[in-house]
Design a protein around this motif. Structure first.
Motif, PDB file in Angstrom:
ATOM      1  N   UNK A 108       7.280  -5.882  -4.336  1.00  0.00           N
ATOM      2  CA  UNK A 108       6.030  -6.634  -4.360  1.00  0.00           C
ATOM      3  C   UNK A 108       5.022  -5.991  -5.296  1.00  0.00           C
ATOM      4  N   UNK A 109       3.753  -6.345  -5.100  1.00  0.00           N
ATOM      5  CA  UNK A 109       2.665  -5.848  -5.934  1.00  0.00           C
ATOM      6  C   UNK A 109       1.971  -4.671  -5.252  1.00  0.00           C
ATOM      7  N   UNK A 110       1.910  -3.543  -5.952  1.00  0.00           N
ATOM      8  CA  UNK A 110       1.230  -2.386  -5.393  1.00  0.00           C
ATOM      9  C   UNK A 110      -0.280  -2.600  -5.521  1.00  0.00           C
ATOM     10  N   UNK A 120       0.862  -6.210   3.180  1.00  0.00           N
ATOM     11  CA  UNK A 120       2.067  -6.678   3.872  1.00  0.00           C
ATOM     12  C   UNK A 120       3.077  -5.558   4.100  1.00  0.00           C
ATOM     13  N   UNK A 121       3.099  -4.577   3.184  1.00  0.00           N
ATOM     14  CA  UNK A 121       4.094  -3.521   3.218  1.00  0.00           C
ATOM     15  C   UNK A 121       3.390  -2.166   3.153  1.00  0.00           C
ATOM     16  N   UNK A 122       3.749  -1.281   4.078  1.00  0.00           N
ATOM     17  CA  UNK A 122       3.235   0.090   4.071  1.00  0.00           C
ATOM     18  C   UNK A 122       4.347   0.977   3.525  1.00  0.00           C
ATOM     19  N   UNK A 123       4.066   1.653   2.415  1.00  0.00           N
ATOM     20  CA  UNK A 123       5.050   2.537   1.782  1.00  0.00           C
ATOM     21  C   UNK A 123       4.521   3.965   1.812  1.00  0.00           C
ATOM     22  N   UNK A 124       5.368   4.874   2.240  1.00  0.00           N
ATOM     23  CA  UNK A 124       5.021   6.290   2.275  1.00  0.00           C
ATOM     24  C   UNK A 124       5.998   7.051   1.401  1.00  0.00           C
ATOM     25  N   UNK A 125       5.471   7.902   0.538  1.00  0.00           N
ATOM     26  CA  UNK A 125       6.316   8.773  -0.279  1.00  0.00           C
ATOM     27  C   UNK A 125       6.160  10.176   0.278  1.00  0.00           C
ATOM     28  N   UNK A 126       7.148  10.563   1.076  1.00  0.00           N
ATOM     29  CA  UNK A 126       7.116  11.843   1.759  1.00  0.00           C
ATOM     30  C   UNK A 126       8.530  12.193   2.203  1.00  0.00           C
ATOM     31  N   UNK A 127       8.726  13.426   2.611  1.00  0.00           N
ATOM     32  CA  UNK A 127      10.004  13.842   3.194  1.00  0.00           C
ATOM     33  C   UNK A 127       9.812  14.237   4.644  1.00  0.00           C
ATOM     34  N   UNK A 128       8.596  14.198   5.106  1.00  0.00           N
ATOM     35  CA  UNK A 128       8.157  14.791   6.358  1.00  0.00           C
ATOM     36  C   UNK A 128       8.359  13.864   7.556  1.00  0.00           C
ATOM     37  N   UNK A 129       9.098  14.324   8.562  1.00  0.00           N
ATOM     38  CA  UNK A 129       9.343  13.539   9.774  1.00  0.00           C
ATOM     39  C   UNK A 129       8.075  13.366  10.612  1.00  0.00           C
ATOM     40  N   UNK A 131       0.856  -1.174   0.000  1.00  0.00           N
ATOM     41  CA  UNK A 131       0.000   0.000   0.000  1.00  0.00           C
ATOM     42  C   UNK A 131       0.895   1.227   0.000  1.00  0.00           C
ATOM     43  N   UNK A 132       0.782   2.060  -1.039  1.00  0.00           N
ATOM     44  CA  UNK A 132       1.616   3.253  -1.176  1.00  0.00           C
ATOM     45  C   UNK A 132       0.763   4.503  -1.038  1.00  0.00           C
ATOM     46  N   UNK A 133       1.196   5.398  -0.160  1.00  0.00           N
ATOM     47  CA  UNK A 133       0.548   6.694   0.007  1.00  0.00           C
ATOM     48  C   UNK A 133       1.557   7.779  -0.343  1.00  0.00           C
TER      49      UNK A 133
END
Length: 174
Positions: free
Chosen positions: A55-57, A108-117, A27-29
């Motif tokens: 993996x598969x998005x 299974x996998x949490x993906x975040x596209x960010x620069x923010x702490x 899962x990509x956010x």
């Protein structure tokens, strides 16, 4: 007897994509206002290819604020992502979406596209719940704490005007 009554199982007739052994659902956010800026010139298609290595998005959402242009929304849809336009702070909505991914047994996998702490607690909560974590970001301003907390950190290089930098990345694992 009608022809449809003879069907014993739809699985025999409908080709279903089967999950490969060891394949993971991701899962990509994407933090749109933070990542989809003109100075970075990021291509979501490249991000999709990088994520495919893990993996598969299954979930791909780009969170945008109310100032997102129609052209940007159309481009996001054309690249296979779901745009989510939020009236207000996108960070709060992204945190809620991330919690849904964390508690989704099919992810299974949490993906975040960010620069923010600010998303560090999300990474920690995902790992606490047995999820693998990926952060994707770009310099400058990519939080070192975020990179060090995630299982995988992918640093994209921003394209410069007149030059195209292909899929260039660094990965800090563990």
């Amino acid at each position: 007897m009608r022809s449809f009554e003879r069907l014993t199982s739809l699985k025999d007739y409908i080709p279903l994509k089967r999950r490969e052994a060891g394949g993971k659902n991701i899962g990509l956010l994407v933090d749109g206002p933070n990542m989809l800026r003109k100075e970075f010139s990021l291509n979501l298609d490249i991000v999709r290819k990088i994520i495919a290595d893990f993996g598969d998005m299954r979930v791909g959402k780009v969170l945008l604020n109310q100032y997102a242009s129609d052209k940007l929304i159309e481009a996001i849809v054309n690249q296979g992502f779901t745009p989510v336009v939020v009236a207000g702070d996108t960070d709060v909505y992204m945190a809620v979406e991330a919690m849904e991914l964390i508690y989704n047994p099919n992810i299974d996998v949490v993906a975040l596209m960010t620069r923010d702490a600010d998303f560090l607690p999300i990474i920690n909560k995902a790992k606490e719940n047995g999820k693998e974590t990926i952060v994707v970001g770009v310099e400058p301003g990519f939080s070192a704490a975020l990179q060090n907390s995630a299982d995988h950190a992918i640093v994209l290089k921003a394209e410069t005007k007149g030059k195209h930098n292909p899929d260039i990345r660094e990965e800090n694992a563990y």
